[in-house]
Scaffold this motif. Structure first.
Motif, PDB file in Angstrom:
ATOM      1  N   ARG A 195       0.849  -1.188   0.000  1.00  0.00           N
ATOM      2  CA  ARG A 195       0.000   0.000   0.000  1.00  0.00           C
ATOM      3  C   ARG A 195       0.881   1.233   0.000  1.00  0.00           C
ATOM      4  O   ARG A 195       1.944   1.267   0.627  1.00  0.00           O
ATOM      5  CB  ARG A 195      -0.885   0.018   1.246  1.00  0.00           C
ATOM      6  CG  ARG A 195      -1.853  -1.137   1.292  1.00  0.00           C
ATOM      7  CD  ARG A 195      -2.809  -0.975   2.471  1.00  0.00           C
ATOM      8  NE  ARG A 195      -3.650  -2.142   2.553  1.00  0.00           N
ATOM      9  CZ  ARG A 195      -3.693  -2.958   3.590  1.00  0.00           C
ATOM     10  NH1 ARG A 195      -2.947  -2.717   4.648  1.00  0.00           N
ATOM     11  NH2 ARG A 195      -4.483  -4.001   3.596  1.00  0.00           N
ATOM     12  N   ARG A 196       0.441   2.256  -0.681  1.00  0.00           N
ATOM     13  CA  ARG A 196       1.236   3.479  -0.798  1.00  0.00           C
ATOM     14  C   ARG A 196       1.552   4.096   0.557  1.00  0.00           C
ATOM     15  O   ARG A 196       2.687   4.502   0.813  1.00  0.00           O
ATOM     16  CB  ARG A 196       0.517   4.490  -1.686  1.00  0.00           C
ATOM     17  CG  ARG A 196       0.512   4.089  -3.137  1.00  0.00           C
ATOM     18  CD  ARG A 196      -0.181   5.112  -4.000  1.00  0.00           C
ATOM     19  NE  ARG A 196      -0.135   4.679  -5.385  1.00  0.00           N
ATOM     20  CZ  ARG A 196      -0.373   5.464  -6.399  1.00  0.00           C
ATOM     21  NH1 ARG A 196      -0.708   6.731  -6.205  1.00  0.00           N
ATOM     22  NH2 ARG A 196      -0.299   4.996  -7.624  1.00  0.00           N
ATOM     23  N   HIS A 197       0.547   4.194   1.409  1.00  0.00           N
ATOM     24  CA  HIS A 197       0.755   4.845   2.710  1.00  0.00           C
ATOM     25  C   HIS A 197       1.835   4.122   3.510  1.00  0.00           C
ATOM     26  O   HIS A 197       2.747   4.751   4.054  1.00  0.00           O
ATOM     27  CB  HIS A 197      -0.553   4.911   3.498  1.00  0.00           C
ATOM     28  CG  HIS A 197      -0.375   5.520   4.850  1.00  0.00           C
ATOM     29  ND1 HIS A 197      -0.175   6.873   5.022  1.00  0.00           N
ATOM     30  CD2 HIS A 197      -0.332   4.959   6.086  1.00  0.00           C
ATOM     31  CE1 HIS A 197      -0.027   7.119   6.319  1.00  0.00           C
ATOM     32  NE2 HIS A 197      -0.114   5.974   6.979  1.00  0.00           N
ATOM     33  N   GLU A 198       1.746   2.791   3.594  1.00  0.00           N
ATOM     34  CA  GLU A 198       2.730   2.031   4.359  1.00  0.00           C
ATOM     35  C   GLU A 198       4.120   2.154   3.744  1.00  0.00           C
ATOM     36  O   GLU A 198       5.121   2.233   4.450  1.00  0.00           O
ATOM     37  CB  GLU A 198       2.325   0.562   4.472  1.00  0.00           C
ATOM     38  CG  GLU A 198       1.249   0.304   5.500  1.00  0.00           C
ATOM     39  CD  GLU A 198      -0.168   0.527   4.979  1.00  0.00           C
ATOM     40  OE1 GLU A 198      -0.346   1.019   3.835  1.00  0.00           O
ATOM     41  OE2 GLU A 198      -1.117   0.230   5.721  1.00  0.00           O
ATOM     42  N   MET A 258       5.289   4.739   2.159  1.00  0.00           N
ATOM     43  CA  MET A 258       5.795   6.063   2.527  1.00  0.00           C
ATOM     44  C   MET A 258       6.250   6.086   3.985  1.00  0.00           C
ATOM     45  O   MET A 258       7.322   6.608   4.289  1.00  0.00           O
ATOM     46  CB  MET A 258       4.726   7.134   2.299  1.00  0.00           C
ATOM     47  CG  MET A 258       4.455   7.414   0.841  1.00  0.00           C
ATOM     48  SD  MET A 258       3.360   8.819   0.542  1.00  0.00           S
ATOM     49  CE  MET A 258       1.831   8.283   1.293  1.00  0.00           C
ATOM     50  N   VAL A 259       5.438   5.511   4.864  1.00  0.00           N
ATOM     51  CA  VAL A 259       5.773   5.523   6.293  1.00  0.00           C
ATOM     52  C   VAL A 259       7.080   4.785   6.542  1.00  0.00           C
ATOM     53  O   VAL A 259       7.979   5.293   7.221  1.00  0.00           O
ATOM     54  CB  VAL A 259       4.619   4.904   7.125  1.00  0.00           C
ATOM     55  CG1 VAL A 259       5.055   4.646   8.556  1.00  0.00           C
ATOM     56  CG2 VAL A 259       3.404   5.818   7.101  1.00  0.00           C
ATOM     57  N   TYR A 295       6.331   4.117  -6.561  1.00  0.00           N
ATOM     58  CA  TYR A 295       7.334   4.267  -5.508  1.00  0.00           C
ATOM     59  C   TYR A 295       8.656   4.774  -6.080  1.00  0.00           C
ATOM     60  O   TYR A 295       9.266   5.698  -5.537  1.00  0.00           O
ATOM     61  CB  TYR A 295       7.533   2.928  -4.790  1.00  0.00           C
ATOM     62  CG  TYR A 295       8.513   3.017  -3.659  1.00  0.00           C
ATOM     63  CD1 TYR A 295       8.117   3.483  -2.421  1.00  0.00           C
ATOM     64  CD2 TYR A 295       9.849   2.676  -3.843  1.00  0.00           C
ATOM     65  CE1 TYR A 295       9.023   3.588  -1.374  1.00  0.00           C
ATOM     66  CE2 TYR A 295      10.759   2.780  -2.815  1.00  0.00           C
ATOM     67  CZ  TYR A 295      10.344   3.238  -1.581  1.00  0.00           C
ATOM     68  OH  TYR A 295      11.246   3.355  -0.559  1.00  0.00           O
TER      69      TYR A 295
END
Length: 181
Positions: free
Chosen positions: A102-105, A107-108, A136
């Protein structure tokens, strides 16, 4: 050109001589003496050796390995886990981190500055993972890796820096490539 990390799944050292492989991944659940012997041979051949699994941090230090791959996708406190590993292993240790797809994970976890971020990939849903890896790579300087979770996965279609294959998958890939050459 993608680089390979080859996961060692059996007590076999024959791939150490392969010039195309720069890095191996051991499993901390395998026999520790085999891991020790394999790491010594691979290191002498100029290869990097990483380890994964529950005992990875301890074995990494004990065996003098180059680093670990850690699965942060299931961790409720990934920052604390990553920071512990960085402190425990030292700033020069290589740490690859597996993220949820997932994009959010992504990034985090990238904020923690792993050496490379790993996405799991299966043939089913390959388009979504391919799109995620491409997104990414456009935004982040941290290298991306694809962990092949399916023997028939077309890993060449990913715009990633690193492909993680089992020793069996790598051997099949090389045989297929040689038959085409």
């Amino acid at each position: 050109m993608q680089k390979f990390i080859v996961t060692v799944t059996s007590e076999n050292t024959s791939l150490i001589a392969d010039k195309a492989i720069e890095c191996f991944l051991l499993d901390s659940s395998m026999d520790k003496e085999f891991n020790r012997r394999f790491a010594a041979e691979a290191t002498a051949a100029g290869k990097l050796v990483l380890i994964s699994g529950e005992q990875a941090p301890e074995q990494c230090k004990e065996l003098g390995l180059d680093g670990i791959i850690v699965d942060l996708s299931k961790n409720e406190k990934p920052k604390a886990e990553f920071q512990f590993l960085r402190n425990y292993l030292g700033k020069n240790a290589v740490i690859g981190a597996i993220a949820r797809n997932r994009r959010h994970e992504a990034m985090v976890i990238s904020e923690f500055e792993p050496d490379f971020l790993i996405f799991r990939a299966w043939t089913d849903g390959i388009g979504q993972v391919r799109e995620l890896v491409a997104w990414y790579n456009e935004l982040f300087l941290i290298q991306s890796a694809v962990l092949c979770c399916d023997e028939n996965l077309d890993f060449g279609s990913f715009a990633c820096d690193i492909v993680i294959l089992s020793d069996r998958e790598y051997t099949i890939f090389v045989a297929k490539k040689q038959s085409l050459d």
